[in-house]
Design a protein around this motif. Structure first.
Motif, PDB file in Angstrom:
ATOM      1  N   GLY A 239       0.809  -1.216   0.000  1.00 54.29           N
ATOM      2  CA  GLY A 239       0.000   0.000   0.000  1.00 54.29           C
ATOM      3  C   GLY A 239       0.841   1.263   0.000  1.00 54.29           C
ATOM      4  O   GLY A 239       0.504   2.255  -0.661  1.00 54.29           O
TER       5      GLY A 239
ATOM      6  N   TYR B 217      -3.772   0.975   3.705  1.00 49.70           N
ATOM      7  CA  TYR B 217      -4.948   0.908   2.828  1.00 49.70           C
ATOM      8  C   TYR B 217      -4.917   2.109   1.887  1.00 49.70           C
ATOM      9  O   TYR B 217      -5.499   3.160   2.168  1.00 49.70           O
TER      10      TYR B 217
ATOM     11  N   ARG C 267      -8.188   3.932   0.612  1.00 50.32           N
ATOM     12  CA  ARG C 267      -9.084   4.568   1.556  1.00 50.32           C
ATOM     13  C   ARG C 267      -8.458   5.891   2.012  1.00 50.32           C
ATOM     14  O   ARG C 267      -7.303   6.152   1.756  1.00 50.32           O
TER      15      ARG C 267
END
Length: 234
Positions: free
Chosen positions: A12, A226, A229
């Motif tokens: 990520g 993440y 997000r």
């Protein structure tokens, strides 16, 4: 022209960096205690080991044995001959990085530079980690002395053609942020009574990057970012 990238060991975060770090440069990871700076640094180190690279990891705060125990619990295998861990903590029985070069971490950045250069004479290291630089900064009497020494450090690492990751617990890291090639910040927020961790890139010379604060977690397998997000702050 395609810019070469190296993995930080966290998919990520690699995505936020546009594929990874640009090699041969110096980067800063900053954050409060407990945000996962050492874990991130170990991801970076072990990503190098996984590629067959030699990695030098200098721990200045956490004793090496504690570091090994904690990281092995997260699934990191620190037994590779490509990984050299140097215990330069004040709790070590001997404050030795390289004999006759670094007898005590409290002697400051100049001794550290000499010690690392001596290590490179014995073996080339593709990646170097200093965790945390805070310990050296706190022992330097004058700010201007530290600025000079840190600039010398960055220039020396550039000449050695190695990729460096340093961590810092200090909220204000003006000279470090100015001189390094990239800054990654780890933060903790309380949102609706729940602790949330966020990671953001505030500087990355030579490349575009995702500057959005993205959530991350410290799991039993290390850090998970993440990248799809975002954190909405009140």
């Amino acid at each position: 022209m395609t810019v070469e990238r190296i993995s930080v060991g966290i998919p990520g975060l690699n995505s936020m960096l546009g594929g990874g770090l640009i090699p041969g440069r110096t980067y800063l990871i900053k954050g409060a205690p407990g945000t996962g700076k050492t874990t991130l640094a170990m991801h970076f180190a072990m990503a190098g080991v996984a590629c067959g690279e030699n990695v030098l990891y200098v721990t200045l705060e956490e004793p090496a044995e504690n570091l090994k125990t904690d990281m092995e619990r997260l699934g990191f295998n620190l037994s590779s001959p490509n990984l050299t861990i140097i215990d330069a903590t004040p709790t070590a029985e001997r404050y030795v990085l390289v004999e006759n070069f670094f007898e005590s971490f409290s002697e400051g950045m100049d001794k550290m530079i000499s010690a690392i250069k001596d290590q490179f004479r014995q073996r080339y290291y593709h990646r170097v980690v200093l965790d945390p630089i805070t310990m050296i900064k706190m022992t330097t009497r004058e700010e201007i002395e530290y600025r000079r020494a840190f600039l010398t450090f960055v220039k020396t690492m550039t000449r050695l053609k190695t990729t460096v990751l340093i961590t810092s617990e200090l909220e204000k890291t003006n000279v470090e942020e100015y001189l390094v090639n990239g800054v990654i910040e780890l933060k903790m927020f309380e949102i609706q009574g729940k602790l949330t961790r966020g990671i953001r890139i505030t500087k990355f010379r030579g490349s575009g990057f995702d500057g959005t604060i993205r959530p991350y977690e410290i799991t039993d397998r290390g850090i998970v970012v993440y990248h799809d997000r975002f954190i909405s702050l009140p």
